[in-house]
Design a protein around this motif. Structure first.
Motif: not given
Length: 185
Positions: A141-145, A166-170
């Motif tokens: 998830i590169e960009d999400a709420v 999973c990998k989380v960005g912004e």
């Protein structure tokens, strides 16, 4: 992208909520006849389907939810890429759907990345179908709420959801439980 206030969607939404709360027959719910509002469609909806595979596609610039799995079963979503930043642009909505594998996806969304829903109020209680048996792995998830949101429609129940590697960005939240009382929370 357009502002909802210019479309009349608030009035149309009130009609939809009333129909659902008063058990108005589903076959008589015809929004184009009831109101002239411009309703925002989902970009891709898999509706009441079995044995579905969505693989290696990119979805961009959705007017609403990007990919919506609704009342389906035995679904594999692999290699999905979303790039949708409008209002309410969830990446992947899984609603009242069973036996789902989501893997190797890249999501950029204007709202929540992965959303698990289970229908709203009386309609969902009548149908009584949960979202269950979902595995999410190796998703970025590169960009999400949020990485993962439960709700805000929760009336049918959600169970057996496993999210790992999973990998989380912004993102603002990794896990978000939405308990809107108007939507079964």
């Amino acid at each position: 992208y357009f502002r909802e206030s210019a479309t009349g969607i608030q009035d149309a939404r009130r009609i939809l909520y009333t129909w659902g709360s008063e058990d108005y027959p589903v076959e008589k719910r015809d929004m184009p006849k009831a109101h002239s509002a411009v309703m925002r469609p989902q970009l891709l909806q898999v509706n009441r389907s079995k044995n579905v595979r969505i693989e290696g596609i990119e979805l961009k610039d959705s007017p609403f939810w990007t990919c919506h799995l609704f009342m389906s079963e035995n679904v594999v979503v692999r290699g999905l890429r979303t790039n949708c930043y409008g209002f309410n642009n969830d990446g992947l909505d899984i609603e009242m759907t069973q036996n789902v594998l989501v893997e190797d996806c890249v999501i950029r969304a204007g709202d929540d990345g992965l959303v698990f829903k289970a229908g709203r109020n009386r309609d969902a209680w009548r149908v009584s179908r949960p979202t269950e048996n979902v595995i999410v792995r190796n998703v970025r998830i590169e960009d999400a709420v949020s990485l993962a949101a439960l709700g805000s429609e929760l009336s049918g129940g959600i169970r057996n959801v496993w999210i790992h590697d999973c990998k989380v960005g912004e993102v603002s939240r990794v896990f978000y439980v939405k308990t809107n009382h108007r939507r079964g929370g």
